[in-house]
Design a protein around this motif. Structure first.
Motif, PDB file in Angstrom:
ATOM      1  N   VAL A 112      10.774  15.109  -4.621  1.00  0.00           N
ATOM      2  CA  VAL A 112       9.543  14.977  -5.407  1.00  0.00           C
ATOM      3  C   VAL A 112       8.483  14.219  -4.620  1.00  0.00           C
ATOM      4  CG1 VAL A 112      10.764  15.044  -7.627  1.00  0.00           C
ATOM      5  CG2 VAL A 112      10.392  12.841  -6.494  1.00  0.00           C
ATOM      6  N   GLY A 113       7.279  14.214  -5.181  1.00  0.00           N
ATOM      7  CA  GLY A 113       6.179  13.474  -4.585  1.00  0.00           C
ATOM      8  C   GLY A 113       5.444  12.645  -5.614  1.00  0.00           C
ATOM      9  N   VAL A 114       4.784  11.594  -5.128  1.00  0.00           N
ATOM     10  CA  VAL A 114       3.908  10.750  -5.945  1.00  0.00           C
ATOM     11  C   VAL A 114       2.633  10.532  -5.144  1.00  0.00           C
ATOM     12  CG1 VAL A 114       3.593   8.517  -7.084  1.00  0.00           C
ATOM     13  CG2 VAL A 114       5.866   9.588  -7.040  1.00  0.00           C
ATOM     14  N   GLY A 115       1.491  10.794  -5.774  1.00  0.00           N
ATOM     15  CA  GLY A 115       0.219  10.674  -5.077  1.00  0.00           C
ATOM     16  C   GLY A 115      -0.552   9.416  -5.428  1.00  0.00           C
ATOM     17  N   CYS A 116      -1.858   9.573  -5.627  1.00  0.00           N
ATOM     18  CA  CYS A 116      -2.765   8.419  -5.714  1.00  0.00           C
ATOM     19  C   CYS A 116      -2.772   7.717  -7.060  1.00  0.00           C
ATOM     20  CB  CYS A 116      -4.192   8.871  -5.392  1.00  0.00           C
ATOM     21  SG  CYS A 116      -4.344   9.636  -3.771  1.00  0.00           S
ATOM     22  N   PRO A 147       0.826  -1.212   0.000  1.00  0.00           N
ATOM     23  CA  PRO A 147       0.000   0.000   0.000  1.00  0.00           C
ATOM     24  C   PRO A 147       0.860   1.261   0.000  1.00  0.00           C
ATOM     25  CG  PRO A 147      -0.541  -1.488   1.838  1.00  0.00           C
ATOM     26  CD  PRO A 147       0.799  -1.896   1.298  1.00  0.00           C
ATOM     27  N   GLY A 148       0.185   2.403   0.039  1.00  0.00           N
ATOM     28  CA  GLY A 148       0.871   3.691   0.189  1.00  0.00           C
ATOM     29  C   GLY A 148       0.802   4.560  -1.052  1.00  0.00           C
ATOM     30  N   HIS A 149       0.101   5.709  -0.944  1.00  0.00           N
ATOM     31  CA  HIS A 149       0.011   6.633  -2.087  1.00  0.00           C
ATOM     32  C   HIS A 149       0.199   8.098  -1.662  1.00  0.00           C
ATOM     33  CE1 HIS A 149      -4.672   6.382  -1.544  1.00  0.00           C
ATOM     34  NE2 HIS A 149      -4.135   7.213  -0.668  1.00  0.00           N
ATOM     35  N   GLU A 150       0.976   8.300  -0.613  1.00  0.00           N
ATOM     36  CA  GLU A 150       1.346   9.659  -0.185  1.00  0.00           C
ATOM     37  C   GLU A 150       2.867   9.660  -0.033  1.00  0.00           C
ATOM     38  OE1 GLU A 150      -2.796  10.421   2.373  1.00  0.00           O
ATOM     39  OE2 GLU A 150      -0.906  10.272   3.450  1.00  0.00           O
ATOM     40  N   ILE A 203      -0.486  15.674   1.992  1.00  0.00           N
ATOM     41  CA  ILE A 203      -1.078  16.659   1.080  1.00  0.00           C
ATOM     42  C   ILE A 203      -1.355  16.010  -0.273  1.00  0.00           C
ATOM     43  CG2 ILE A 203      -0.663  18.840  -0.160  1.00  0.00           C
ATOM     44  CD1 ILE A 203       1.017  19.742   2.265  1.00  0.00           C
ATOM     45  N   LEU A 204      -0.586  14.968  -0.618  1.00  0.00           N
ATOM     46  CA  LEU A 204      -0.737  14.277  -1.904  1.00  0.00           C
ATOM     47  C   LEU A 204      -2.025  13.470  -1.982  1.00  0.00           C
ATOM     48  CD1 LEU A 204       2.994  13.267  -2.030  1.00  0.00           C
ATOM     49  CD2 LEU A 204       1.873  14.760  -3.699  1.00  0.00           C
TER      50      LEU A 204
END
Length: 357
Positions: free
Chosen positions: A90-94, A66-69, A164-165
């Motif tokens: 950087v970031g990666v979201g859903c 799992p994990g999308h933030e 926030i993502l």
């Protein structure tokens, strides 16, 4: 990235719907020319992680990380990547992919992709090796197309930026879409991870914000988060006192609840926005509550990639952070138990350095 070979990764995975998360070694796909390879520093813990892994929605697949933030540092980029370079934060979201050519994708609304977006975990990885599934951020690394990576703004606190993502963009997108601004009265229903971000973002947009909560114990906390007013939604007198007052209701409650009293709190032309509930509305919506005041009942899903970058920049500019509690990956199952009980203010974030232990 000179050689396109799959890379080993490690993380914590759900191996079925009932047993605890456990360590798992797997492979990330061979990077493509448009890919960014990322060393994961932090990953937020979302209720969706738990629901998907427990197969609460009937779409669970295993094993799944799992994990999308996700917040991390770029370790390598493909030959066609133009926006990022090694060392960038950087970031990666859903979501990590979409068809990229339908009207929604061309409008930068990849979350409404007409062919369906690719989730960060548990989706068929169209570009993966051997037709595998996408695996998420409870891991040490990830490989993502440049289009689905966002830049962490200078000065933002990386740990508290992770949620926030998901929680941030989920509440920011409808507030922006419906034009919330100074002079508007916004009600935020629910005081969890989404709700507390909704308060901060609506306030930063200039609105007068009221938290609706069932719990008298949350009044002081709601004020601390910046709410101008607090209404105890189980108190009929308090609900009657705010009838016809609000321009918008941001409804973050993820379980079935009666929305009719909240519709009654809207002005004429008011809008009630669902961002938490995916189940049928129960009890039913009374048509009278919509028709006689030209009220709108709406829904909203996360946000597209341009808007996800926008909310990060907005939060950095306004000093908005998510309230987080840091944990080690080894404590993830205990964190999930606490999250189910609502015992977190308001998001757990995994320090992925703990995975090296």
């Amino acid at each position: 990235m000179t050689q396109a070979t799959a890379t080993p990764a490690k993380g914590y995975a759900a191996h079925n719907a009932t047993t605890p998360l456990a360590p798992w070694n797997f492979e990330r796909r061979a990077p493509r020319p448009d890919d960014v390879a990322i060393d994961i520093l932090y990953c937020g813990v979302c209720h969706s992680d738990l629901h998907f892994s427990h197969n609460d929605w009937g779409n669970g697949v295993y094993p799944v990380v799992p994990g999308h933030e996700i917040v991390g540092r770029v370790t390598a980029v493909g030959s066609e990547v133009t926006q990022y370079r090694e060392g960038d934060l950087v970031g990666v979201g859903c979501m990590v992919d979409s068809c990229r050519h339908c009207q929604a994708c061309e409008d930068g609304l990849e979350q409404y992709c007409l062919e369906g977006f690719t989730m960060t975990y548990g989706s068929p990885d169209e570009h993966g090796h051997g037709g595998g599934l996408t695996q998420g951020g409870y891991s040490d690394s990830i490989v993502v197309s440049e289009r689905f990576v966002v830049r962490m703004p200078d000065g933002i606190d990386l740990k508290s930026a992770a949620p926030i993502l998901c929680a941030g963009i989920t509440t920011y997108s409808p507030l922006k879409h419906y034009g919330v601004k100074a002079g508007h009265k916004v009600g935020v229903i629910g005081m969890g991870g989404l709700g507390h971000m909704g308060v901060k973002l609506a306030k930063a947009l200039g609105a007068e914000v009221t938290i609706f909560t069932r719990s008298e114990a949350k009044v002081a906390e709601a004020k601390k988060q910046g709410a101008d007013h607090v209404v105890i939604s189980t108190d009929a007198q308090q609900m009657e006192a705010v009838a016809g007052q609000f321009d918008f209701m941001l409804d973050t409650v993820p379980v079935q609840h009666d929305i009719n009293p909240y519709l009654n709190a809207l002005k004429y032309d008011g809008t009630h926005i669902l961002v938490g509930l995916l189940e049928p509305l129960e009890p039913a919506v009374e048509g009278f509550n919509l028709v006689f005041k030209r009220r709108v009942l709406a829904g909203s899903l996360i946000g597209g990639m341009p808007e996800t970058q926008e909310v990060l920049d907005f939060c950095a500019e306004h000093g908005i952070t998510c309230d987080v509690e840091m944990i080690d990956i080894q404590n993830i199952n205990e964190a999930w138990e606490r999250m189910q009980k609502g015992d977190v203010k308001y998001r757990f974030v995994i320090d992925m350095a703990s995975l090296k232990n």
